[in-house]
Structures are given as C-alpha cells and as structure tokens.
Design a protein around this motif. Structure first.
Motif, PDB file in Angstrom:
ATOM      1  N   TRP A 330     -12.417 -39.492  51.931  1.00  0.00           N
ATOM      2  CA  TRP A 330     -11.504 -39.052  50.873  1.00  0.00           C
ATOM      3  C   TRP A 330     -11.928 -37.709  50.292  1.00  0.00           C
ATOM      4  N   GLY A 358      -2.738 -45.469  44.115  1.00  0.00           N
ATOM      5  CA  GLY A 358      -3.287 -46.669  44.749  1.00  0.00           C
ATOM      6  C   GLY A 358      -4.804 -46.680  44.775  1.00  0.00           C
ATOM      7  N   THR A 359      -5.385 -46.950  45.949  1.00  0.00           N
ATOM      8  CA  THR A 359      -6.843 -47.058  46.073  1.00  0.00           C
ATOM      9  C   THR A 359      -7.551 -45.771  45.656  1.00  0.00           C
ATOM     10  N   GLY A 362      -8.778 -45.419  41.975  1.00  0.00           N
ATOM     11  CA  GLY A 362      -9.931 -46.160  41.495  1.00  0.00           C
ATOM     12  C   GLY A 362     -11.256 -45.564  41.915  1.00  0.00           C
ATOM     13  N   MET A 363     -11.224 -44.380  42.533  1.00  0.00           N
ATOM     14  CA  MET A 363     -12.456 -43.755  43.014  1.00  0.00           C
ATOM     15  C   MET A 363     -13.043 -42.813  41.962  1.00  0.00           C
ATOM     16  N   ASP A 406      -0.424 -46.586  40.077  1.00  0.00           N
ATOM     17  CA  ASP A 406      -0.538 -47.717  40.985  1.00  0.00           C
ATOM     18  C   ASP A 406       0.122 -47.386  42.318  1.00  0.00           C
ATOM     19  N   LYS A 407      -0.160 -48.195  43.319  1.00  0.00           N
ATOM     20  CA  LYS A 407       0.421 -47.985  44.646  1.00  0.00           C
ATOM     21  C   LYS A 407       1.939 -47.832  44.542  1.00  0.00           C
ATOM     22  N   ASP A 412      -1.768 -47.459  51.170  1.00  0.00           N
ATOM     23  CA  ASP A 412      -2.598 -48.113  50.159  1.00  0.00           C
ATOM     24  C   ASP A 412      -3.035 -47.131  49.078  1.00  0.00           C
ATOM     25  N   GLY A 413      -3.139 -45.884  49.454  1.00  0.00           N
ATOM     26  CA  GLY A 413      -3.512 -44.862  48.495  1.00  0.00           C
ATOM     27  C   GLY A 413      -3.316 -43.481  49.085  1.00  0.00           C
ATOM     28  N   THR A 431      -3.615 -38.872  53.079  1.00  0.00           N
ATOM     29  CA  THR A 431      -4.278 -40.165  52.950  1.00  0.00           C
ATOM     30  C   THR A 431      -5.352 -40.283  54.008  1.00  0.00           C
TER      31      THR A 431
END
Length: 531
Positions: A330, A358-359, A362-363, A406-407, A412-413, A431
């Motif tokens: 990422w 998405g995912t 949260g990173m 959110d997604k 997924d992200g 992505t």
C-alpha cells in the motif's frame, strides 16, 4: 549489498553485535564523534549513523552524508541533531524515549529529596569534620504539593512515585486529557495555578519554542514563596539568572538542576549558591539505562534498514515492523499514485486531497500520506522520500487533506489522490490485489485495471475505432515491447484512455509518431521508480 552503519559514539558491545547478527556491516569508531572533520570525510559511505550526545549532526555534515538514511540517537535528547536539515535531506531521525524513562524519573525524585533535606551540603560539611546539625533543617515531602510540568512518559513516572511518597500531585500538560489525569490520580491544572500552589516544581518537557523559558522571570515571580524547583529535563526551560536572584532573595528555597542552558556547564549563575544541588546531566546515567537505549537504537535502526519499520522517529510517522509488512504494497501504491499524478501535472499544485476507502482507511494514514506526497514531489526532485516530501510540500504552501470512508465499491479498499491547481483538478485511484501488486483502477473517473510497471505509456483519445491498432503498430515499429495493456472509456464514443506497461523506456521518436497521427489528445511516457 548489506547496509552500512557507523557508530561514532560509545555504544555497548551488545548493541554492536545486534547490527552484526542482523547482517548489517557495522563500523564501530566510538571516538569519531569528537572529530568532526574526520567524520565529515567518511560519512558519505554509510546508510546509518548511531550516536549518543558527542556527535554533532549538523547541516554541513548532512551535506556530506550522501547515502545516509537514518540517524539513531541512543537516548531521548536530539539537541545535537539538526532535525530540519535532516528532514530536508530525507534522513530519518530516531531516538529512544523509553530506555531511560525510569532512570531519569528516579533521578528527579532523588534530586527532590536532596534539595528538601540539603543532603549534598550536609554531606560536605560532615566530611569536613563539622557537626552542623542545626544548620541543615529540611522539609518533609509527605503532604506537600508537587507541581509536574509535563506529564508524559517520564513525568508520568514521577507522578506515580510522588503519590507513593504521599504527595499531592498537580500537573500542567496541554496534551493531558481529563480522563488520563483521572487515571493517573493527579489533578490537571493550568500553569498559573500550578505556580501558585506547588511546594515543589519539577519539569519534564522537551525544549521547544513553546517551552523555552517556561519558567521565565515572570513565571518564577508567581511561584509560592519557599518553592523548590527541580529540572532534570532540558537546559533552557528555566531562566537561570532570574532563578539565581530569587534563590538569593529567599523567595525560592532551593533548586536541583541536572541540566543547564549551556553544557558542559563550567560556570552558571546557579553554581555555589546555598541549597542548590547540581549534577552533570546524569539523568540517564545508570548502567541499566545506557545499555537499554543502546540496544533499543540498534534494533530500531536495523528494523528500518532491513524491513522499512519506522520506530520512535521524530520527523516521520512511525510504522512498526508488522505494519511495514502489511502496508508495504500500500505504501508502494501510494507512491505510484503520487508519481503518476505528479508526472501528469505541469502547473503548481495548490492542494492534495487523499481519500482512503475500506481496508485502506484503517491503516497508518500518516505514513501513507507521506508516501503519496513523496510520489508527487519526485518529479521535481528525484531524491525526495517520505521524510523530506512533507517538508517540501509545506515550504511550497501545498495544503494536504485526507478523508476516510467505509467500503464503497467492489474493492475491499482503495486510495484516491486528487491534486488541485489553478487550472484543474486531476485524480487517480488504485488498490492492491492479493498478490501484493499495486493496480490503477480509475483515472479521470474512468474505470480501468492497470498493472503498474517501471516504464509506462499513457494516452487519451476519443473512443473511435483504430486506436488499438495504431498503438500496436507504432509501438511494434519502434520495437517497444508491451508487457500489459489496459483500455478504459467514459462511455461509447466518449473520452477514452489507454495505459501500456513496457519493458523499456519509451523513446522520443515513438511519442512523436503517435502525436503525428492526430488521434491522441495526450501522449505521455511515465517512469516509476521501483524500490
């Protein structure tokens, strides 16, 4: 090739061995830090520099450090490192804030006892054969109010120890929440109130523009008569001349200082005053602490040089080894997105807007932000990295904003980057698939699926027949081999884009031939650095 680290100050053999055990080429020259000319002569050979306080990492030294990636300070204070110059050069500056916390906090408590009971003067008197029992009348700590300026890691330990001594603890710290204060069992107050109420004041803040002379002449005048002041944090936090005057007048009953505005301190207004305890910056000087910080800095530097983990950095968001493993693709994607949009944008950039979906949301977003900005800035400065890029962006007045959500789609992200100029906005999204390879998934609002490679060609055109054939024919004519090819369009007959992933850089002749067809609105060769 293994990374090379220079240790220019005293570190333990165990710390040196950590580098060796991790496969890092380490050069241990513990006296070199005192020889700035010799250090400048050889610093260009190293990827990392491990230091204590003797080595001075100046802007001039950093100019010679052409390969340097990280400076690791075994200890908390980095007054001997020019952090601004390091950031501009893209060099991470790390310290070890936790290795000597207990040692420094214990020293502050010891200094508080010493000044409360006049122990150093009483000891010297007794050694001189005097028996001046009535001269050294002290005060108890029990039930006294301790004012703690700075309730972070070390200050927090001092608070805890002081409560064990049955002291009333009040704390001033702009970053201390009500909930944290309640959990610590201390009363959160403003500085003015602390000055009025505290019988003892101890400082535990770094030296910054906002904390310099936090106990100024004016602040000291507001303190409670008979107060005793302890500074085991940083020189420059207290106006030493004003404090000396107040000690002589009796307004301040005593002081205990381990740090001074000028060090080494061979003279100081506080020296030789009654009931002033002075030590030569011993806060971290225990065998346990010296070993702890040495081992910690070696581990941190090795983790960064080998795995990309960033721990306790002062000029870059931290990223643990586990985060680095998960986020690696990422981070690379973020740099690619930035690099694409940076190469596509000729006019000055006013703002960079980044959306995490998405995912990705949260990173570690601060690290991803730095990667995006580094990619964008790489066009203007190929040597830019995640450390120096935000500094350059700030200097240019570029506004950076982030949004999380959110997604919201089939992925997924994803990460979407938009740059704003006076003329236009330009955006790209990407992505990471399960194989860890970054993909571009949207450009100018057009959906695509493009694998990213080192050498690429980007074209825009109207959606008409013949585009694919023309691209294939002309690329073949110039022996430009295509590894991957992706098309996308807004709608039938509307705007269309194509991205080709090539084995070799695209020559000017190919670009000229493509432009000469009149079919393409834009023909743009792109280069991406793969690290």
């Amino acid at each position: 090739m293994a990374p090379k680290v220079l240790i220019s100050d005293e570190l333990s053999d165990a710390a040196v061995q950590i580098f060796r055990d991790r496969g890092i080429d380490v050069d241990f020259q513990p006296k070199l830090g005192k020889d700035k000319d010799k250090l400048a002569e050889i610093i260009g050979n190293y990827d990392g520099l491990a230091i204590r306080s003797a080595t001075k990492v100046t802007a001039a030294l950093l100019e010679k450090a052409t390969n340097l990636k990280v400076v690791g300070r075994a200890g908390i204070g980095v007054d001997n490192v020019d952090r601004e110059a390091a950031s501009k050069k893209g060099v991470i500056v790390m310290n070890t804030p936790f290795g000597n916390m207990i040692t420094t906090a214990e020293h502050a408590i010891a200094m508080m006892f010493a000044v409360a009971r006049q122990i150093p003067e009483a000891s010297a008197s007794t050694h001189a054969g005097k028996w001046e029992k009535s001269k050294f009348m002290g005060v108890e700590l029990t039930a006294k109010t301790l004012g703690v300026i700075g309730a972070g890691n070390i200050g927090g330990i001092v608070c805890d120890r002081a409560k064990g001594l049955k002291m009333k603890v009040i704390a001033y710290d702009p970053f201390l929440s009500d909930e944290k204060a309640e959990k610590m069992g201390v009363e959160k107050v403003e500085l003015e109130e602390l000055l009025k109420r505290a019988d003892f004041i101890t400082l535990h803040v770094p030296l910054t523009d906002s904390t310099r002379n936090i106990l100024s002449r004016e602040a000291l005048a507001k303190t409670k008569p008979g107060v005793r002041i302890i500074n085991c944090a940083r020189g420059g936090l207290v106006d030493e001349e004003a404090l000396a005057e107040m000690l002589k007048s009796g307004h301040v009953a005593g002081a205990a200082f381990d740090v001074f505005s000028v060090e080494p301190a061979t003279e100081n207004p506080l020296f030789n005053l009654p009931n002033v305890v002075c030590t030569p910056h011993l806060g971290a000087s225990t065998s346990e602490a010296q070993e702890n910080v040495a081992l910690q800095v070696a581990e941190q530097m090795a983790n960064y040089l080998l795995d990309g983990a960033v721990e306790n950095a002062l000029n870059m968001p931290s990223m643990t080894a586990d985060e680095a493993k998960v986020m690696g693709p990422w981070v690379k994607l973020a740099e690619y997105l930035g690099a694409f949009i940076g190469q596509m944008t000729d006019e000055p950039i006013k703002a960079i807007n980044i959306t995490y979906d998405g995912t990705a949301s949260g990173m570690n977003l601060k690290a991803l932000d730095c990667a995006v900005v580094a990619g964008i800035m790489s066009r203007a400065n190929p040597d830019v990295n995640m450390v120096s890029a935000p500094v350059i962006a700030k200097e240019r007045g570029i506004q950076i904003s982030t949004t999380t959500q959110d997604k919201s789609g089939v992925f997924d992200g994803y990460i979407k980057v938009t740059v704003v100029t006076d003329l236009r906005e330009r955006s790209i999204a990407g992505t990471c698939f399960s194989d860890g390879k970054p993909r571009f998934i949207q450009i100018k609002g057009i959906t695509i699926d493009a694998e990213v490679g080192r050498h690429m060609l980007y074209t825009t055109n109207k959606d008409v027949p013949g585009i694919i054939g023309t691209l294939g024919t002309l690329l073949g004519k110039h022996k430009a081999n295509v590894a991957n090819f992706t098309l996308g369009r807004s709608q039938a007959g509307g705007e269309a884009i194509a991205i080709a992933y090539l084995d070799e850089p695209l020559g000017a002749a190919v670009v000229a031939d493509l432009e000469a067809t009149g079919l393409f609105q834009q023909v743009k060769p792109l280069e991406f650095s793969i690290r």
